[in-house]
Scaffold this active site. Sequence first.
Site, PDB file in Angstrom:
ATOM      1  N   SER A 311      -9.776 -40.991 -21.852  1.00 33.73           N
ATOM      2  CA  SER A 311     -10.138 -42.167 -21.056  1.00 33.73           C
ATOM      3  C   SER A 311      -9.323 -43.416 -21.373  1.00 33.73           C
ATOM      4  CB  SER A 311     -11.616 -42.472 -21.245  1.00 33.73           C
ATOM      5  OG  SER A 311     -12.369 -41.382 -20.783  1.00 33.73           O
ATOM      6  N   HIS A 352     -24.001 -41.853 -13.734  1.00 36.79           N
ATOM      7  CA  HIS A 352     -24.022 -43.314 -13.811  1.00 36.79           C
ATOM      8  C   HIS A 352     -24.785 -43.966 -12.668  1.00 36.79           C
ATOM      9  CE1 HIS A 352     -20.516 -42.457 -16.433  1.00 36.79           C
ATOM     10  NE2 HIS A 352     -20.981 -43.502 -17.097  1.00 36.79           N
ATOM     11  N   CYS A 365     -16.743 -44.212 -16.342  1.00 41.55           N
ATOM     12  CA  CYS A 365     -17.234 -43.233 -15.375  1.00 41.55           C
ATOM     13  C   CYS A 365     -16.095 -42.369 -14.846  1.00 41.55           C
ATOM     14  CB  CYS A 365     -17.929 -43.965 -14.217  1.00 41.55           C
ATOM     15  SG  CYS A 365     -18.395 -42.817 -12.907  1.00 41.55           S
TER      16      CYS A 365
END
Lengths: 585, 375
Positions: A311, A352, A365
């Site tokens: 990420s 989420h 996310c």
Amino acid sequence: MNKEYFEKYSGITQFVVILMFFILGMRIYQLQILKGNEYREAANSNKIRVIALPAARGIIYDRNSVPLVKNKPYYYASLMPETKRTDTAGLSALLEIDEKKLIAKLRKGANQRFKSIVLKEGLTFKDIAAIEARRSDFPGLMVEPNVTRQYVFNNIGSHVIGYLGRMTVKQMESPDYDNITPETFVGQWAAEAYYDKKLRGSAGENIIEVDALGRQLKLIGQTKPTMGNDVTLSIDIGLQEAAERAFNGKSGSLVAVSPRTGEVLALVSLPNFDPNDFVMGIETEKWNAMNKDKGHPLLNRALQSSYPPGSVFKPVVAIAALEEGVTSADGGTVCNGSLEYGKYSFGCWKSHGRVSFHRAIVESCDVFFYETGKKLGIDRIEKYARLFGLGQSTGIGLRRGVDERDGTLPSTKWKHKSAKKQWFLGETFSASIGQGYVSVTPAQVALMTAMISNEGMVMPLTMLKDGNKGRHRERLDIRPETFDAVKSAMYGVINEDGGTGSAAKSNIVKISGKTGTAQVIAGRLKSEKQKERYRDHAWFIAYAPSEKPEIAVAVIVEHGGHGGSAAGPIAKEVIESYFAGKTGK
Amino acid sequence: MWFLQINRKYLKQFDWYMLSLLLAISIIGVMTIYSATRPVITAVQPNYYIKQIIWMLTGLAALLAAAVYDYSWLRKSAYFLYSLGIVMLVLVLFIGKRGMGAQRWLVLGPVSFQPSELFRILLIIGISKYLSTITGLLTKRTFLISLTVFGLIPFILILKQPHLGTSLVLLITFFFLVIAKKLEKKIIVTLIIFTLVVPAVAGNVLWRHLKDYQKNRIVAFIEPEADPKGIGYQIEQSKITIGSGQVLGRGYLKGSQGPLRFLPEKHTDFIYCVFAEEWGFIGSTAIIALYLLLFMRGISTALKSKDEFGRYLALGLTFMLFLYFFINMGMVLGMMPVVGVPIPFMSYGGTTLITNYIAIGILINIRMRRLALCY
């Protein structure tokens, strides 16, 4: 009349010249034929020796002029090849070395007539005293000086400083190592190797005449050695030490750079090694153990290992999306925990619900980025990632000895070229959250972090203090609003409720950052043991202070699990140590 | 196209024999420099021999230049060239670069050279011109003029650099040439008395009372680079090196004395030793035979020259080369004190080599034009 006189005169000259040549010929006859044996004998017993005078190496300093290395004299025992036979049994007893090895060494060096054969290195003062006392028993035996290194901080910064060693065969053949005696230690790793030419200096020599016992009679000639030049690195050894300690025994890597200058402030690769083990030539057992070590202490992870970024790749994808207009800072999506694509399902780490652009980064996310990546397409992702220094070696000046990796940034062209296959949309999904084919080195990630924090300033990384001074600065053609949106989200990652990086929140300084988790293996694992070995790598990138960044950090903890909890505290500790050190001074 | 026509006529007369001798000696010289500078400690061969090859090629170009145009231009501009030489010698004393304990180098942009080397040729051109303008014997007046202008002034200027070897060679060459012109009896008698009395006084009173090492020290004092390390050490090593060659020598690249730096001048003044060690008596005498043939050719050129200027020029140049050779040989064979004089064509060194090539070029020039060609 004049011409006649001249002819007569020339005739006499001819006669005199011939006579002189006759005299010279007689003299040569006398020297070579009549006294030839005598002179041949004298030549054979000519006791001339060439003693190398080692040059002191330049000192390597950190950015605050702290010396990282010291020069250390040491002595070795050597033997001048003689016409007479040496008492090898006695000599091997005196030097405490194996007689067979000794004989092999003597045989190997027998052809060098004026240069000694090195027998034993690293003599203690006791050894020297013993040799001096018994030198008359072994004609040609002597003690010669040399210079080697002491690494002041031992393991700390070993992948930055490097170590010295004997010249390799490849080095001996290289023109870069001209005019170096085989006894000289040369840089074999990192800064010692890369700046070797500068650090090295040039050795001198004494040409001496000695008596039958090897005692010096007369100095015939001398060339003085010249010391090498010093090198000042951009590394802050205090910060380096704090960073290495923060890992608390875990494997991984950390690169801290100054976003203003591109100077690398700390470069960690763990486990590390003690360069002092190498200076006298490492013992075979130790070397084997090091090479077999599963932790690979000799691997510089910051440059030689590439990992999926996970990420921490998302800020770059976000920048690409805003610049290309596929989403806006006000945009968002609904995350149901996964994205269905055909018969495949791409999962998010949690459901989420409704997320904005800002919260998608703060909460990391995946679904939002699957959708964004799909809109962008892999080639536009690749283009932006490359702008931020990913997928190409940073060239931080440690290339020699440290083979820096490029990593991989996939694109349709790349896949066609390397695998002769078409690109699939599913692969774009993986790439947009920094998995799949994407792989980068910690140094590249640090550069990327610095370039986000300084809003697109193009700058190469450097390991030298003031290494980028005077370099022309360019900025990437990216709108300031784009950076505002992404940087505000990166501030949120650490400082907002529900942010994945709250473990790095500091009371001393405002930190922005991003967490990341790099999958080591896909799918479920069978046993607990496998779970440990294949646990995910934990990533964390950060910069501080959030408004006017002075330091950018990339951390990876191998098999650390989740980025926020495993790597976040390390980044925080290093950044706090950086600012503590600053206020302390 | 006039010069091409002339060149073709003269080309047939080109002295290939002289050129071959020169090249043979030079190539042996380069090979010996390679051997003499073989490294002891490091694995890298120093590039002395490459430099020498470059100088050799430059020298060949200079040789051709000196041979092609009729040397009558040298006669016409002799005094101008000579004055130029004197100016250079004065300049080197003031703005010259020091090297190896003496001030000999003049730096002109990227080129640095030793004016005293080039001056050797200019001096001989000057004397030859002066002598060829005089009809009959040298009188007291003309002798004194020539002695001052061509003898003492250059001697003192070069001695001040200091360069004892070259200044002595030039002074002896001067006397050799004026005697070739023939002198008045009075001058000859004075000269004989001088040559007998001066060395007799200096030699017997002073020299004889000195010990060997003191004599060497005096030489070392006048010429500091000649024997900088140990008194007599070089000569001893030089003799050992030559002697150890015995009959057949140790073989090329097998000499042990050469690469060993016992002689600081092993590739310059003492290059002959290195050759003698590796090639033995057979090689040592063969190479001096080449020199002998070369000098004989030079004298024969002088005898065949078409004019008086050419005679003195050829004889003077040949004699100067011979003197260098002989003094160097006397030194390395341990028959004379150490005076830093290189052996022509073999010793390492650019200016000397190129100058000597020019000298040979002029000799070839004179021989080429020995027959008055009819047009």
